[in-house]
Scaffold this motif. Structure first.
Motif, PDB file in Angstrom:
ATOM      1  N   LEU A 422       0.819  -1.212   0.000  1.00 62.01           N
ATOM      2  CA  LEU A 422       0.000   0.000   0.000  1.00 62.01           C
ATOM      3  C   LEU A 422       0.851   1.260   0.000  1.00 62.01           C
ATOM      4  N   LEU A 423       1.913   1.261   0.764  1.00 57.04           N
ATOM      5  CA  LEU A 423       2.764   2.452   0.795  1.00 57.04           C
ATOM      6  C   LEU A 423       3.530   2.635  -0.514  1.00 57.04           C
ATOM      7  N   GLN A 424       3.922   1.542  -1.134  1.00 53.19           N
ATOM      8  CA  GLN A 424       4.605   1.688  -2.413  1.00 53.19           C
ATOM      9  C   GLN A 424       3.640   2.141  -3.499  1.00 53.19           C
ATOM     10  N   LEU A 425       2.411   1.676  -3.426  1.00 50.39           N
ATOM     11  CA  LEU A 425       1.403   2.183  -4.352  1.00 50.39           C
ATOM     12  C   LEU A 425       1.177   3.681  -4.102  1.00 50.39           C
ATOM     13  N   ALA A 426       1.231   4.082  -2.835  1.00 52.79           N
ATOM     14  CA  ALA A 426       1.114   5.503  -2.497  1.00 52.79           C
ATOM     15  C   ALA A 426       2.284   6.305  -3.058  1.00 52.79           C
ATOM     16  N   CYS A 427       3.459   5.698  -3.134  1.00 54.52           N
ATOM     17  CA  CYS A 427       4.617   6.389  -3.718  1.00 54.52           C
ATOM     18  C   CYS A 427       4.358   6.748  -5.176  1.00 54.52           C
ATOM     19  N   PHE A 428       3.730   5.852  -5.912  1.00 59.03           N
ATOM     20  CA  PHE A 428       3.382   6.161  -7.300  1.00 59.03           C
ATOM     21  C   PHE A 428       2.451   7.370  -7.356  1.00 59.03           C
ATOM     22  N   ILE A 429       1.467   7.389  -6.481  1.00 57.33           N
ATOM     23  CA  ILE A 429       0.469   8.457  -6.506  1.00 57.33           C
ATOM     24  C   ILE A 429       1.118   9.800  -6.169  1.00 57.33           C
ATOM     25  N   GLY A 430       1.961   9.822  -5.143  1.00 59.83           N
ATOM     26  CA  GLY A 430       2.644  11.063  -4.803  1.00 59.83           C
ATOM     27  C   GLY A 430       3.628  11.492  -5.869  1.00 59.83           C
ATOM     28  N   ARG A 431       4.312  10.551  -6.461  1.00 64.19           N
ATOM     29  CA  ARG A 431       5.288  10.848  -7.508  1.00 64.19           C
ATOM     30  C   ARG A 431       4.618  11.484  -8.722  1.00 64.19           C
ATOM     31  N   ASN A 432       3.429  10.974  -9.101  1.00 61.16           N
ATOM     32  CA  ASN A 432       2.774  11.442 -10.321  1.00 61.16           C
ATOM     33  C   ASN A 432       1.874  12.652 -10.105  1.00 61.16           C
ATOM     34  N   ALA A 433       1.714  13.082  -8.842  1.00 55.78           N
ATOM     35  CA  ALA A 433       0.746  14.130  -8.527  1.00 55.78           C
ATOM     36  C   ALA A 433       1.018  15.439  -9.267  1.00 55.78           C
ATOM     37  N   GLY A 434       2.266  15.747  -9.520  1.00 54.46           N
ATOM     38  CA  GLY A 434       2.599  17.010 -10.175  1.00 54.46           C
ATOM     39  C   GLY A 434       2.417  16.993 -11.674  1.00 54.46           C
ATOM     40  N   PHE A 435       1.937  15.880 -12.213  1.00 52.52           N
ATOM     41  CA  PHE A 435       1.810  15.754 -13.672  1.00 52.52           C
ATOM     42  C   PHE A 435       0.368  15.425 -14.059  1.00 52.52           C
ATOM     43  N   VAL A 436      -0.574  15.960 -13.278  1.00 48.62           N
ATOM     44  CA  VAL A 436      -1.996  15.688 -13.473  1.00 48.62           C
ATOM     45  C   VAL A 436      -2.730  17.001 -13.731  1.00 48.62           C
ATOM     46  N   ASP A 437      -3.686  16.969 -14.619  1.00 47.90           N
ATOM     47  CA  ASP A 437      -4.562  18.118 -14.869  1.00 47.90           C
ATOM     48  C   ASP A 437      -5.969  17.729 -14.412  1.00 47.90           C
ATOM     49  N   ALA A 438      -6.307  18.094 -13.186  1.00 48.42           N
ATOM     50  CA  ALA A 438      -7.585  17.673 -12.601  1.00 48.42           C
ATOM     51  C   ALA A 438      -8.780  18.233 -13.357  1.00 48.42           C
ATOM     52  N   ALA A 439      -8.585  19.338 -14.043  1.00 42.33           N
ATOM     53  CA  ALA A 439      -9.702  19.975 -14.739  1.00 42.33           C
ATOM     54  C   ALA A 439      -9.915  19.433 -16.142  1.00 42.33           C
ATOM     55  N   ALA A 440      -9.073  18.530 -16.581  1.00 45.97           N
ATOM     56  CA  ALA A 440      -9.180  18.024 -17.951  1.00 45.97           C
ATOM     57  C   ALA A 440     -10.482  17.251 -18.136  1.00 45.97           C
ATOM     58  N   ASP A 441     -11.085  17.421 -19.295  1.00 45.06           N
ATOM     59  CA  ASP A 441     -12.315  16.701 -19.631  1.00 45.06           C
ATOM     60  C   ASP A 441     -11.934  15.320 -20.167  1.00 45.06           C
ATOM     61  N   ALA A 442     -12.183  14.285 -19.385  1.00 46.85           N
ATOM     62  CA  ALA A 442     -11.814  12.916 -19.762  1.00 46.85           C
ATOM     63  C   ALA A 442     -13.009  12.104 -20.224  1.00 46.85           C
ATOM     64  N   SER A 443     -14.156  12.760 -20.437  1.00 48.98           N
ATOM     65  CA  SER A 443     -15.383  12.019 -20.751  1.00 48.98           C
ATOM     66  C   SER A 443     -15.286  11.246 -22.061  1.00 48.98           C
ATOM     67  N   ALA A 444     -14.477  11.730 -22.985  1.00 55.43           N
ATOM     68  CA  ALA A 444     -14.401  11.070 -24.287  1.00 55.43           C
ATOM     69  C   ALA A 444     -13.787   9.684 -24.214  1.00 55.43           C
ATOM     70  N   HIS A 445     -13.081   9.376 -23.133  1.00 50.79           N
ATOM     71  CA  HIS A 445     -12.380   8.096 -23.041  1.00 50.79           C
ATOM     72  C   HIS A 445     -13.211   7.007 -22.378  1.00 50.79           C
ATOM     73  N   GLY A 446     -14.316   7.364 -21.767  1.00 54.45           N
ATOM     74  CA  GLY A 446     -15.184   6.369 -21.157  1.00 54.45           C
ATOM     75  C   GLY A 446     -16.091   5.728 -22.198  1.00 54.45           C
ATOM     76  N   GLN A 447     -16.522   4.526 -21.944  1.00 54.90           N
ATOM     77  CA  GLN A 447     -17.419   3.812 -22.841  1.00 54.90           C
ATOM     78  C   GLN A 447     -18.649   3.384 -22.055  1.00 54.90           C
ATOM     79  N   ASP A 448     -19.769   3.217 -22.765  1.00 53.54           N
ATOM     80  CA  ASP A 448     -20.980   2.755 -22.081  1.00 53.54           C
ATOM     81  C   ASP A 448     -20.812   1.335 -21.555  1.00 53.54           C
ATOM     82  N   ASP A 449     -20.078   0.518 -22.292  1.00 54.62           N
ATOM     83  CA  ASP A 449     -19.905  -0.884 -21.923  1.00 54.62           C
ATOM     84  C   ASP A 449     -18.423  -1.144 -21.709  1.00 54.62           C
TER      85      ASP A 449
END
Length: 534
Positions: A422-449
């Motif tokens: 769990l802590l190593q998985l948390a390391c990935f999350i903290g490491r990548n946090a500075g390379f995320v755009d929370a406001a980005a519209d990601a709806s186009a990548h989801g599928q109904d099924d």
């Protein structure tokens, strides 16, 4: 012998050559330098008809790519693949060709020799052709993988690579009932080509000899100590003793996983490599275990230690304090980790450990890792003005998903490893946090099924179009891991599938030429700017 009357000697003398059609194939019969030769009419390179080529003495040239074949010796003079030759004789004025099928065992041995040449020269086209020939000669596709691993294992200086880690996934895809023969050959070509790519240009890096193997006995504590002290020879001797103690690779998985998780090592690759190595041994059988285990041991010993870097330096301290309640720990939710560094994420996750079952924490972390991949700020990936430590790309985001899948499997066998996972998985999350755009519209990548979406990705992966094996390997590994996680964590299936869709569709540079040049100049110093005067 199966002699076929092909043509009269008189007619062949007049024409010089003729094509004999038999059982759907074509044989080129040629009179040259007082002798008669019979060969396949299709060039072994790309199938161009050799009857359209040029003959100079006993040298036959294919005009398509200028390959040359010595009819007298049977050698390929220019080019690579062997041209099949047939025995010929003249009886009662008839030129006869022996169509006896070659001995399959001898053919397979020869093809494996030719495959080694193709691997050594990293000729992907020939690798595919030799694999196809081996299968046509009745060979087992797993023999090709075993042979390639045995050939490469002492050429991989740092041990296990992604070429090994992705192999069980490619083999699983090849085994799907809907997979076509051509797609199965794609899977083999990706496996063999990636192994050749990783081994290319490397000399031999032999593993320790064991002069008296019976003097060694399996000792898990000694093995862990050998890994920790980077004593490769001792670790190799010990792992070789495990089969004599009656231990299969599955029996070794818990201790290997513990070695992989003793530190935050190689950005999580150590655990991924461990699980995939055992999976591959299970598929190839115990006969393929020795080189794979040796590679894994070497990679565990040579793994980089990210927990010694400033960014991750608090990892061990937080791990030691796992399960201690904290009053400032927010509610269990992946979103509460957004925008936080590794140093801030780790104590939050450890605080959750005092209040929640690890499975609940795991689901929150996997959901957040998938959300981050779905919202990755890809505009930052191709920057040319960054230091090496900030050269983050798509693969950094996929590793959290593949690590999570490996971690889930390990924790099921060894629950005591949950805090490290769990802590190593948390390391990935903290490491990548500075390379995320929370406001980005990601709806186009989801599928109904989501299931249909994953199935489309499985069908498309055999024609992935990536120009580097390391990218196609991550596409396959992430696809398989995301599917597994979506099954285990159905509440996260939609986010996982959408994140996978975005990653697979994303364009990725093959090389970062300008970034690498700028980083080299920064490393060498001001004097390197004199390069402008050259």
């Amino acid at each position: 012998m199966q002699w076929l009357d092909a043509i009269t000697l008189e007619r062949l003398d007049r024409s010089g050559k003729t094509i004999v059609r038999h059982d759907g194939g074509q044989i080129l019969l040629i009179a040259a330098d007082g002798a008669i030769f019979a060969v396949d009419n299709r060039c072994p390179h790309e199938g161009y008809p050799l009857a359209e080529g040029a003959l100079d003495g006993c040298t036959l040239t294919c005009h398509w790519h200028h390959w040359k074949f010595d009819l007298a010796s049977g050698r390929t003079l220019v080019g690579e693949d062997r041209l099949r030759h047939y025995p010929v004789r003249v009886r009662d004025g008839q030129v006869q060709i022996d169509l006896t099928p070659p001995d399959r065992n001898a053919s397979r041995r020869r093809i494996l020799d030719d495959l080694e040449t193709a691997l050594r020269t990293r000729r992907q086209g020939r690798i595919l052709r030799e694999a196809a020939r081996y299968l046509a000669a009745g060979g087992d596709h797993l023999d090709l993988v075993r042979h390639a691993v045995a050939w490469a294992h002492e050429r991989l200086e740092d041990g296990t690579t992604h070429a090994i880690a992705v192999t069980p996934d490619w083999l699983a895809l090849a085994a799907r009932p809907e997979t076509t023969p051509a797609e199965r050959l794609v899977a083999l070509g990706e496996i063999l080509g990636h192994i050749a790519d990783d081994a290319f240009g490397q000399g031999l890096h032999p593993f320790a000899d064991d002069a008296d193997p019976k003097s060694r006995s399996w000792n898990p504590a000694a093995f862990l100590d050998a890994i920790e002290t980077e004593n490769e020879a001792a670790a190799i001797h010990l792992i070789r003793a495990a089969p004599r103690a009656g231990l299969a690779a599955d029996d070794l998985r818990p201790i290997l996983a513990r070695a992989a998780l003793n530190h935050y090592a190689d950005f999580g690759h150590s655990l991924i490599y461990t699980i995939k190595t055992v999976d591959l041994i299970d598929t190839l059988g115990p006969g393929g275990a020795a080189p794979l285990l040796a590679l894994l041991v070497r990679s565990l010993i040579r793994a980089t230690r990210e927990d010694l870097l400033p960014e991750f330096a608090t990892y061990q301290t937080v791990l030691d304090a796992w399960g201690r309640a904290r009053t400032d720990t927010p509610a269990l939710a992946g979103a509460s980790l957004r925008g936080k560094s590794v140093r801030r994420v780790l104590p939050i996750v450890a605080g959750w450990g005092a209040r929640h079952p690890p499975e609940q924490i795991f689901e929150a972390l996997v959901g957040e890792a998938a959300w981050m991949m779905l919202h990755a700020n890809a505009s930052l990936f191709d920057r040319t003005d960054v230091a090496p430590a900030q050269s983050v790309n798509w693969l950094d985001f996929t590793h959290a998903i593949t690590f999570a899948e490996a971690g889930w499997r390990v924790a099921g066998e060894t629950p005591a490893l949950w805090p490290s996972i769990l802590l190593q998985l948390a390391c990935f999350i903290g490491r990548n946090a500075g390379f995320v755009d929370a406001a980005a519209d990601a709806s186009a990548h989801g599928q109904d099924d989501d299931r249909a979406s994953l199935d489309r990705q499985y069908r498309a992966v055999f024609d992935h179009g990536r120009d580097r094996f390391i990218i196609s390997a991550h596409v396959v590994k992430t696809l398989c891991a995301a599917d597994a996680m979506a099954t285990i964590l159905p509440a996260q299936a939609h986010t996982l599938t959408a994140a996978l869709n975005r990653f697979v569709a994303a364009p990725m540079k093959g090389r970062h030429a300008l970034r690498a040049a700028r980083q080299a100049l920064d490393l060498i110093g001001p004097g390197a700017n004199r390069i402008a005067l050259i």
